[in-house]
Structures are given as C-alpha cells and as structure tokens.
Design a protein around this motif. Structure first.
Motif, PDB file in Angstrom:
ATOM      1  N   ASP A   1      19.440  27.182  -6.524  1.00  0.00           N
ATOM      2  CA  ASP A   1      19.596  25.819  -6.812  1.00  0.00           C
ATOM      3  C   ASP A   1      19.435  25.584  -8.147  1.00  0.00           C
ATOM      4  O   ASP A   1      18.507  25.780  -8.634  1.00  0.00           O
TER       5      ASP A   1
ATOM      6  N   SER B   1      17.989  14.286  -1.098  1.00  0.00           N
ATOM      7  CA  SER B   1      16.425  14.365  -0.696  1.00  0.00           C
ATOM      8  C   SER B   1      15.613  13.545  -1.738  1.00  0.00           C
ATOM      9  O   SER B   1      14.643  13.154  -1.365  1.00  0.00           O
TER      10      SER B   1
ATOM     11  N   VAL C   1      11.224   8.121   5.826  1.00  0.00           N
ATOM     12  CA  VAL C   1      10.669   7.523   7.060  1.00  0.00           C
ATOM     13  C   VAL C   1      11.360   8.382   8.197  1.00  0.00           C
ATOM     14  O   VAL C   1      12.283   8.985   8.248  1.00  0.00           O
TER      15      VAL C   1
HETATM   16  C1  LIG Z   1      18.624   6.355  -0.266  1.00  0.00           C
HETATM   17  C2  LIG Z   1      18.348   7.378   0.874  1.00  0.00           C
HETATM   18  C3  LIG Z   1      17.340   6.947   1.627  1.00  0.00           C
HETATM   19  C4  LIG Z   1      17.144   8.039   2.704  1.00  0.00           C
HETATM   20  N1  LIG Z   1      15.917   7.582   3.443  1.00  0.00           N
HETATM   21  C5  LIG Z   1      15.899   8.747   4.439  1.00  0.00           C
HETATM   22  C6  LIG Z   1      14.503   8.913   5.280  1.00  0.00           C
HETATM   23  O1  LIG Z   1      13.945   7.542   5.134  1.00  0.00           O
HETATM   24  N2  LIG Z   1      14.364   9.603   6.060  1.00  0.00           N
HETATM   25  C7  LIG Z   1      15.211  10.615   6.526  1.00  0.00           C
HETATM   26  O2  LIG Z   1      15.013  11.560   7.166  1.00  0.00           O
HETATM   27  N3  LIG Z   1      16.495  10.809   5.662  1.00  0.00           N
HETATM   28  C8  LIG Z   1      16.576   9.951   4.777  1.00  0.00           C
HETATM   29  N4  LIG Z   1      17.759   9.981   4.012  1.00  0.00           N
HETATM   30  C9  LIG Z   1      18.679  11.158   4.274  1.00  0.00           C
HETATM   31  C10 LIG Z   1      18.311  12.420   3.452  1.00  0.00           C
HETATM   32  O3  LIG Z   1      17.924  12.041   2.122  1.00  0.00           O
HETATM   33  C11 LIG Z   1      19.143  13.614   3.751  1.00  0.00           C
HETATM   34  O4  LIG Z   1      19.614  13.566   5.006  1.00  0.00           O
HETATM   35  C12 LIG Z   1      18.548  14.966   3.060  1.00  0.00           C
HETATM   36  O5  LIG Z   1      17.999  14.564   1.906  1.00  0.00           O
HETATM   37  C13 LIG Z   1      19.507  16.087   3.319  1.00  0.00           C
HETATM   38  O6  LIG Z   1      18.948  16.971   2.682  1.00  0.00           O
HETATM   39  P1  LIG Z   1      19.693  18.406   2.271  1.00  0.00           P
HETATM   40  O7  LIG Z   1      18.653  19.390   1.936  1.00  0.00           O
HETATM   41  O8  LIG Z   1      20.706  18.764   3.389  1.00  0.00           O
HETATM   42  O9  LIG Z   1      20.749  17.991   0.903  1.00  0.00           O
HETATM   43  P2  LIG Z   1      20.350  17.517  -0.393  1.00  0.00           P
HETATM   44  O10 LIG Z   1      19.177  16.745  -0.498  1.00  0.00           O
HETATM   45  O11 LIG Z   1      21.670  16.845  -0.761  1.00  0.00           O
HETATM   46  O12 LIG Z   1      20.216  18.969  -1.262  1.00  0.00           O
HETATM   47  C14 LIG Z   1      21.388  19.747  -1.345  1.00  0.00           C
HETATM   48  C15 LIG Z   1      20.928  20.656  -2.382  1.00  0.00           C
HETATM   49  O13 LIG Z   1      22.016  21.552  -2.749  1.00  0.00           O
HETATM   50  C16 LIG Z   1      21.946  21.967  -4.016  1.00  0.00           C
HETATM   51  N5  LIG Z   1      23.425  22.558  -4.302  1.00  0.00           N
HETATM   52  C17 LIG Z   1      24.718  21.875  -4.572  1.00  0.00           C
HETATM   53  N6  LIG Z   1      25.503  22.658  -4.721  1.00  0.00           N
HETATM   54  C18 LIG Z   1      24.904  23.875  -4.915  1.00  0.00           C
HETATM   55  C19 LIG Z   1      25.520  25.253  -5.325  1.00  0.00           C
HETATM   56  N7  LIG Z   1      26.651  25.374  -5.562  1.00  0.00           N
HETATM   57  N8  LIG Z   1      24.533  26.183  -5.425  1.00  0.00           N
HETATM   58  C20 LIG Z   1      23.256  25.852  -5.358  1.00  0.00           C
HETATM   59  N9  LIG Z   1      22.588  24.855  -4.868  1.00  0.00           N
HETATM   60  C21 LIG Z   1      23.585  23.712  -4.780  1.00  0.00           C
HETATM   61  C22 LIG Z   1      21.711  20.595  -4.699  1.00  0.00           C
HETATM   62  O14 LIG Z   1      21.422  20.426  -6.001  1.00  0.00           O
HETATM   63  C23 LIG Z   1      20.878  19.956  -3.706  1.00  0.00           C
HETATM   64  O15 LIG Z   1      19.585  20.212  -4.534  1.00  0.00           O
HETATM   65  C24 LIG Z   1      17.942   9.259   3.085  1.00  0.00           C
HETATM   66  C25 LIG Z   1      19.020   9.275   1.909  1.00  0.00           C
HETATM   67  C26 LIG Z   1      19.285   8.445   1.221  1.00  0.00           C
HETATM   68  C27 LIG Z   1      20.557   8.693   0.128  1.00  0.00           C
END
Ligand SMILES: Cc1cc2nc3c(=O)[nH]c(=O)nc-3n(C[C@H](O)[C@H](O)[C@H](O)COP(=O)(O)OP(=O)(O)OC[C@H]3O[C@@H](n4cnc5c(N)ncnc54)[C@H](O)[C@@H]3O)c2cc1C
Length: 369
Positions: free
Chosen positions: A28, A51, A57
């Motif tokens: 990443d 994230s 929450v």
């Molecule tokens: C304001 C807000 C509040 C929230 N509150 C909550 C909550 O209270 N409770 C809860 O359960 N969920 C909550 N969520 C939802 C939660 O944040 C997401 O569902 C979760 O973070 C998704 O995680 P992820 O790892 O799938 O994606 P992401 O966090 O988007 O991570 C994806 C990662 O992939 C990396 N990436 C992208 N492209 C590439 C590439 N080509 N090569 C290598 N790496 C790459 C990025 O840099 C990033 O680090 C909230 C979201 C928001 C926006």
C-alpha cells in the motif's frame, strides 16, 4: 501471498494470515509516508481513506435483522474484535476502546422499533435493554431533551481505527509480515496457478499463489484488465472532533447515537473533553457544507454544552458501496485471486470476519506442507 491495500480490511487479512503461518507481503502506498509515524500515515489528513476517516463504531447487536449473512458476519466480527484486542494487548499493542452503545429514540416509531428489537434480542439471550427518559436524564453531559428513551447495548461500542491499524501492523511485523510502500499498477497471471503484481515503481512481485485484493474503491480499476465488471460507488462521510469549553464528568455508557449520527466520547485522546461526531452519508465524493452544519449540531440536539464546544478537527472520507450487491464483497474471482472489499458503512466492524473468511478459503484450497 500478497495483500493489496492496507486499510483496516487489508490489515486484518494480512495480520491474520501471517499469524496463522502464511508468508504475507502487504502492499500500500500509505505504508511509505516518510517522516510520519505509522499511526499518522494510516490516518492521513483531512481527506482520508475509508479507514483513516472511520469513527470505529461497532454496531453488531443493534443490527435490525436477527439472522442471515449480515447478522452472522456482525456477530462473528464483534467476537473476533474482543479476542483480537485482548491478544494484541497481551503482546504489548493495546488499543483504546469504549464498550457500550446508547441508541436514542427521537420519534415514537423509533422507540417502538427499539422495544420490539430488545424483546427479540432478549429471546436470543443478548443483553440489550431499554432505558427510559428518567434514566437518561441522570447522565452527564445532558443528552438531547427530545430523546424519548434509548436502547442500551453493552457489547457494541467503539474502537480507535488508527490505533487498531497501527497495532495490527506492528504485531504483524513482529510475526514476520513484510510490507511494501508502493501502489500496485496491475495484477496479471504468472503462468499456471500463479499471479504477479506490477508495482508503479517498476518492480514486479512474481510467483504468488494468492493475491487478496483489499483496495477499497480502487479495487474495480485493478480488476478491469482481468475482464471483471465489478462496480462500486463512493459514499462520502464527514466527521468532526470537538472539545467542550469546560471539562466535566462523562457518565454515558459509551457511544450515543441520535438521528443516525454518532457521538463518541474520546477522553483517551489526551484532552478529557474531546469527542467525535460523525458521520454524514452523502452520495458521491463531494462534501456538502449543509450536511456538516447538521452534524456540528448533532442533528439539532439542542444542547448548550455542545453549542459551546469548539471544533478542533474536521475530516472526510469515502465508503465503498457495491453497486447492486450487498456489502461486503467476499469472492474468489479466479483461482488464487480473492476480492475482499466493498464494506460500505461497516468496514471497521466487519474487517475481522472478512479476514476469517479469506483465511478459511485459502486454507481449504491450499494443502498444508
Ligand atoms: C467518515 C466515515 C466514518 C465511518 N465510520 C465507521 C464506523 O464507525 N464503523 C465502521 O465499521 N465503519 C465505518 N466507516 C466505514 C469504514 O471506514 C470502511 O468500510 C472501511 O474503512 C473500509 O476499509 P477498506 O480497508 O476496505 O478500505 P480503505 O480504508 O479505503 O483502504 C483501501 C486501501 O487500499 C489502498 N490502495 C488503493 N489502491 C491501491 C493500489 N493500487 N495498490 C495498493 N494499495 C492501494 C489505499 O491506499 C487504502 O489504504 C466509516 C467511513 C467513513 C468515510
């Protein structure tokens, strides 16, 4: 094997797979961030990854349905967070958390729904209970005067996402997890039963038996050249950190939810009076100032202490919502290519269950040496 994306989902997958004896490379670009502590690199600035923006929450037991895939994943994940946080703390990586959630009823229909839910959950042996107006009025600081009553869920609550991610990364590295602070440009076949990753810096990671794609909203673009028509759309969320003008006791049982907005007391952030408010739900990726104004007042909560508080930080991030399919997406796209993405509003809650799913699938398809 490689995990592409180090949001909370990728970190949970990489940590669990490495802890279970697999050799994992986590990739990443956010892992490169020179001069920043890992915690800051993972959290980001005011425009953050899903994230990095999340409030953390955990709403598992207050979910509106009592069976089916979504319910099962939530229960499994909540139990896993409980045991993983204990495990991390025992190995010197404590993560701040708040136990308990108070969902306030703003309308008579909401109060009726809560009453039905508590009756149903109590039959399942879950410790949800109703708190009446009188009990709410004993709590400090004051809750919205319009709250008719509340549902108290002692096992739901909140964890600090940047701290949890930093702990998983540090503990994973102690267990041998390797990382690359680079962006993956393409995923390609590398002969029979193998995959290779082309990194944007020009390097190639070849000979991978498994690739776990956890790149959130960036996942569909990485799959296009493989003929996938996966579609996800952004749903923006704004959040605020505030500080009370005068510190005082905080006797709520954890997080409070009012009109769909969460208020998370964060005394652990150093300043006793700090709290978080979030998150808005906005289709697309452009923030609406009116939504932030509604958030600032906790959906017209009408509380003096809240109005007198000052905003110390504002940020936003995008959730990845699968188009036409329920969140989250757990799928083997081709042999050895796993999609674990599209967690929409509950990625922090659901990340451990997603990691458990991919571990189980990989172990079923890979004979142990
Ligand atoms: C304001 C807000 C509040 C929230 N509150 C909550 C909550 O209270 N409770 C809860 O359960 N969920 C909550 N969520 C939802 C939660 O944040 C997401 O569902 C979760 O973070 C998704 O995680 P992820 O790892 O799938 O994606 P992401 O966090 O988007 O991570 C994806 C990662 O992939 C990396 N990436 C992208 N492209 C590439 C590439 N080509 N090569 C290598 N790496 C790459 C990025 O840099 C990033 O680090 C909230 C979201 C928001 C926006």
């Amino acid at each position: 094997m490689a995990v592409v994306g180090a949001g909370v989902v990728g970190l949970c997958c990489a940590w669990l797979l490495q802890r279970k004896g697999h050799r994992v490379l986590l990739i990443d670009p956010s892992l490169a961030a020179p001069g920043l502590t890992q915690k800051h690199a993972l959290a980001g600035g005011s425009q953050r990854s899903g994230s990095g923006a999340a409030l953390g929450v955990l709403m598992a037991q207050v979910f509106h349905r009592s069976r089916g895939r979504a319910w099962n994943l939530r229960q499994q994940s909540l139990a896993l967070w409980h045991s993983w946080l204990q495990e991390l703390a025992e190995r010197g990586q404590p993560v701040s958390r708040r136990q308990g959630l108070l969902w306030l009823a703003a309308e008579p229909e909401e109060w009726q729904r809560q009453q039905a839910l508590v009756a149903e959950r109590q039959q399942l042996g879950l410790a949800l209970e109703l708190w009446d107006r009188e009990r709410l009025s004993t709590l400090q600081p004051a809750l919205p005067a319009g709250a008719i009553g509340a549902l108290h869920s002692p096992l739901d609550g909140q964890i600090d996402p940047p701290a949890a991610m930093a702990a998983l990364l540090a503990d994973g590295r102690d267990s041998g997890l390797t990382t690359a602070g680079q962006r993956v440009g393409a995923i390609e076949r590398d002969g029979p039963g193998r995959w290779r990753l082309l990194l944007e810096g020009g390097e190639v990671v070849a000979g991978l038996a498994h690739v776990v794609l956890t790149a959130g909203l960036a996942s569909p673009a990485l799959l296009q050249s493989l003929g996938s028509s996966l579609a996800m759309e952004p749903v923006l969320g704004q959040a605020l950190a505030l500080r009370r003008s005068a510190p005082g006791p905080w006797t709520w049982p954890g997080v409070a939810v009012w009109r769909g907005l969460n208020l998370v007391p964060r005394p652990d952030l150093g300043a006793e009076a700090t709290f978080w408010l979030g998150a808005t739900l906005e289709a697309g990726s452009r923030a609406d100032p009116d939504q932030q104004a509604r958030l600032r007042h906790w959906g017209d909560a009408g509380l003096d202490w809240l109005e007198q508080a000052s905003v110390v930080e504002a940020w936003q991030g995008c959730r990845a919502r699968p188009v036409g399919r329920p969140a989250p997406l757990h799928e083997q796209l081709q042999p050895g290519l796993w999609l674990v993405s599209g967690h929409y509003r509950n990625g922090v809650l659901l990340a451990p269950a997603s990691a458990a799913w991919v571990l189980e699938q990989i172990e079923q398809t890979t004979p142990r040496p």
